[in-house]
Structures are given as C-alpha cells and as structure tokens.
Design an enzyme around this catalytic site. Structure first.
Site: not given
Ligand code: ADP
Ligand code: MG
Length: 380
Positions: A228, A123
């Site tokens: 959130d 991420k």
């Molecule tokens: P943001 O902080 O920008 O909202 P998120 O952590 O919510 O980011 O991640 C955005 C998207 O990426 C999630 O809605 C999910 O679909 C995907 N995602 C995030 N982390 C994971 C993970 N550990 N495994 C699989 N998909 C993930």
């Molecule tokens: Mg998110």
C-alpha cells in the site's frame, strides 16, 4: 477529531474491570455474551454481575443486544480501547493522552506521551466494523470463531503491524520505532515530518524518487512487499527523507500475488511523482530484478506473537490483498444472520475464568492508581 474518549472510565472499579474482561473472553466464541455466561466467567464472589453490566452499558463500554435466538452483551469500541489502554498504562508504556492526529482507512491515530512526557504515536486498529446483521457469518469449521469479528481482525492487524515494524526497524529501514502493542493498539515513535499528501513541492524530486524506488527494492530483496505504498503511507522529514508507515497488509515476495503488488507499489510512486511533482523517469524496478538477501517475511512468522497462517489469510482477505477461495464462497451460502449460541463447556468457562483472574491479578499487582491517573491525564 478530538481527544480519546476515556473520561468515562474514571469511576471504573476492580469489579467493573473484571466483568469487562469477562465479556471480552466470552466474545472469543460468542457474538453476544449471555448474562449468565458473563456471570460464570467473571466469577464474582459477591455476585451482582447484572448490575455491573448495566453500569458498563450506561458508560457505553458494552452494549446489550437482542438476537433472534438469544440476547447478550458485546464489547464496544470504547470498551475494547479501554482494556488495551489499561494494559498499556499498567505497563508504563503510556502515561497521558492527547489529540487525534490522523484518521486512516483502518485506524484512528492519537498522540500520547510516555512517562518522560515524550510524545508518541498510538494507532488504534479498527477493522471489520460492519454491523453483524449485515454480514454473512463466516465461521470456521468448528463454527466457533467469527472471521469477520472486528475484535479478532483488529487485534491480528495490530499484531502483524507490530511484527513487521519491529523487523523493519531492526534492519534500519526508515520506519517509526515500534514501542509496544496490546490487543488492537500499536505504540510507535511519532514521526517528525509531513504526510506526503500535504507535500506539494520537493527540493530534489529525483532524489526522493530514487530513495523510494530503492526502498521498494530493498524491501523486496529482504523478502517483503509493502502493498500500500502510496502518499497516505509515506511521510517526509524536513530533510526530505521519506519514512514509511502502515504495515498490516505487507506480504512475502514468495506469495503468489507478490509480483502484482510489487508492480502496483512501483506504479503508485511513478504516478504520484508525475501528478504531484511533474517528474517522470524511465528508470523503475521490476519484480524480476529482485535478489533475495534476507528472510524478513519468514522472521515475522517466527516472532512468537502467535500469528498463524490462517490469521494471515483472514487478514489479507480483509485488506483485499487476496481473493476468497471456493471454500469461502460455499461457506457464504450458509447464511446465518443470527448469532448461534455455542454452548460454553465447563472447561471453557474454567479457562476463561483463569484468564480473567490473570488480567485482574496483574492489574492489582501493578499500580492501578497510576494507570487510572494516566487514563485520565491529558496532554494539554
Ligand atoms: P491506516 O492503516 O488506517 O491507513 P496509517 O498508519 O496509514 O493508518 O496512519 C494514518 C495517518 O496517521 C497517516 O497518514 C499519518 O498522517 C498519521 N500517522 C500514522 N502513523 C504516524 C506516526 N508514527 N507519526 C506521525 N503520524 C502518523
Ligand atoms: Mg494508511
């Protein structure tokens, strides 16, 4: 959405890396790093920093900008990504890159793989990406650090996310396993499940509803609120078990706005179930029901990642979790839309030089070839 754009990096030399790191250091107190300062920090024996900077500009790792008072270089997203990915590959946490799998409100999500070839989730936090010309500068009283700087905000966001994820995972909460972090990047377990946004049917909605409410209460009893808790930040496994993601905006139940965010999280779940699954229940938790049985909130602050109260304020402000104080507002009236050149003292340059040296030495003692290969390697 595509592959992580790291292909341009294959020709990067040791000197390029040194200069890029020097720009990062210079940006700790300059919006734009003037060429001479970059040269002073990079401290190349052979000189030629200007030429290297031109090359880095060509590859879009840094950008040259003209300010009203002076011109200088700034790190781009790609440049910052590269520095973080280089560190993570040198440590052996990542050994190949794959496709983008998600785009969040404040991040880009990719699949990468570790040395065993196991897919993991990367991420990249991207906060405060407004062009500085449109942003009223908010400097702290030293006038040295930009609270709106995307470098600063993205880094503390990732740090905070990693700290919370670790504390939650250690206590057996259903969250991805945290693996590593560097700068604005967090590595974690790739969740094998569906984003709740794509789930339109549940075998047992009442059970999942209970699981989610119990999760909110368990978090609350541990001293934290997710803040959130919605379908974008929940994933569901094939077995119908919810997994919670996305933690940088979490806050303590001791925070003055805690009740508001607790109730908002609860309402989010109720509305999601009514809307998506036609499920309603009069049974839902209240903030006053919480019985504190742990100090997760306090522990996160003691994890030694150097996360200060001030950083927390800056981040919660950026996430819109808290209001700006009077002091922030008055600061805002001091509109300064051009970067001010804060003279770097000799001591500062010395300090930055040492840090660049440490980074460069580290990268040289490790197998740089292995890291460079990793940066080039894609999962097919
Ligand atoms: P943001 O902080 O920008 O909202 P998120 O952590 O919510 O980011 O991640 C955005 C998207 O990426 C999630 O809605 C999910 O679909 C995907 N995602 C995030 N982390 C994971 C993970 N550990 N495994 C699989 N998909 C993930
Ligand atoms: Mg998110």
């Amino acid at each position: 959405m595509g592959k992580l754009n790291v292909t341009v990096l294959r020709y990067l030399t040791k000197e390029d890396f040194r200069v890029l790191t020097a720009i990062e250091m210079g940006m700790k107190n300059h919006e734009l790093v003037p060429g001479p300062l970059a040269a002073a920090i990079a401290n190349l024996k052979t000189g030629g920093v200007h030429k290297l900077l031109k090359e880095l500009c060509k590859h879009k790792l840094v950008a040259y900008e003209r300010g009203k008072k002076y011109d200088g270089y700034r790190l781009t997203n790609t440049g910052y990504d590269y520095l973080a990915l280089k560190s993570l590959t040198l440590r052996g946490s990542v050994s190949s890159f794959g496709n983008q799998i998600g785009i969040g409100k404040e991040s880009n999500i990719y699949v990468v793989a570790d040395e065993e070839g196991t897919p993991i989730c990367l991420k990249l936090h991207r906060l405060g990406r407004t062009c500085f010309r449109n942003v009223k500068s908010k400097r702290d009283y030293h006038g040295r650090r930009h609270k709106t700087s995307w470098l600063y905000l993205s880094r503390i966001s990732a740090t905070r996310e990693f700290a919370y994820m670790s504390a939650l995972y250690d206590r057996g909460f259903p969250v991805p396993k945290p693996i590593d972090f560097n700068r604005h990047c967090v590595l974690m377990e790739l969740v094998n499940g569906w984003p709740m946004t794509q789930v339109h049917e549940l075998l047992d909605p009442a059970q999942v509803y209970d699981d989610l409410m119990n999760l909110i209460v368990r978090l609350g009893n541990s001293g934290v609120i997710h803040g959130d808790f919605n379908e974008f930040n929940l994933m569901v496994t094939d077995a119908g078990k919810p997994i919670l993601i996305d933690f940088p905006q979490m806050m303590s139940t001791a925070h003055e706005n805690a009740e508001f965010f607790f109730e908002r999280d609860v309402t989010c779940v109720r509305e999601m179930f009514r809307r998506k699954f036609g499920f309603e229940s009069q049974d839902y938790p209240k903030f006053s029901d919480l019985v504190r049985d742990d100090n997760l909130d306090a522990e996160v602050h003691c994890t030694g990642y150097g996360f200060t109260k001030e950083m927390e304020q800056d981040l919660l402000l950026e996430y819109g979790m808290i209001e700006r104080t009077e002091a922030d507002h008055t600061e805002d009236t001091v509109v300064d839309d051009v970067p001010t050149l804060v003279p770097a003292t000799a001591i500062e340059i010395d300090e930055y030089r040492k840090q660049v040296e440490t980074e460069v030495c580290y990268s040289e003692t490790k197998s740089t070839q292995k890291s460079d290969d990793a940066i080039r390697r894609y999962i097919e």
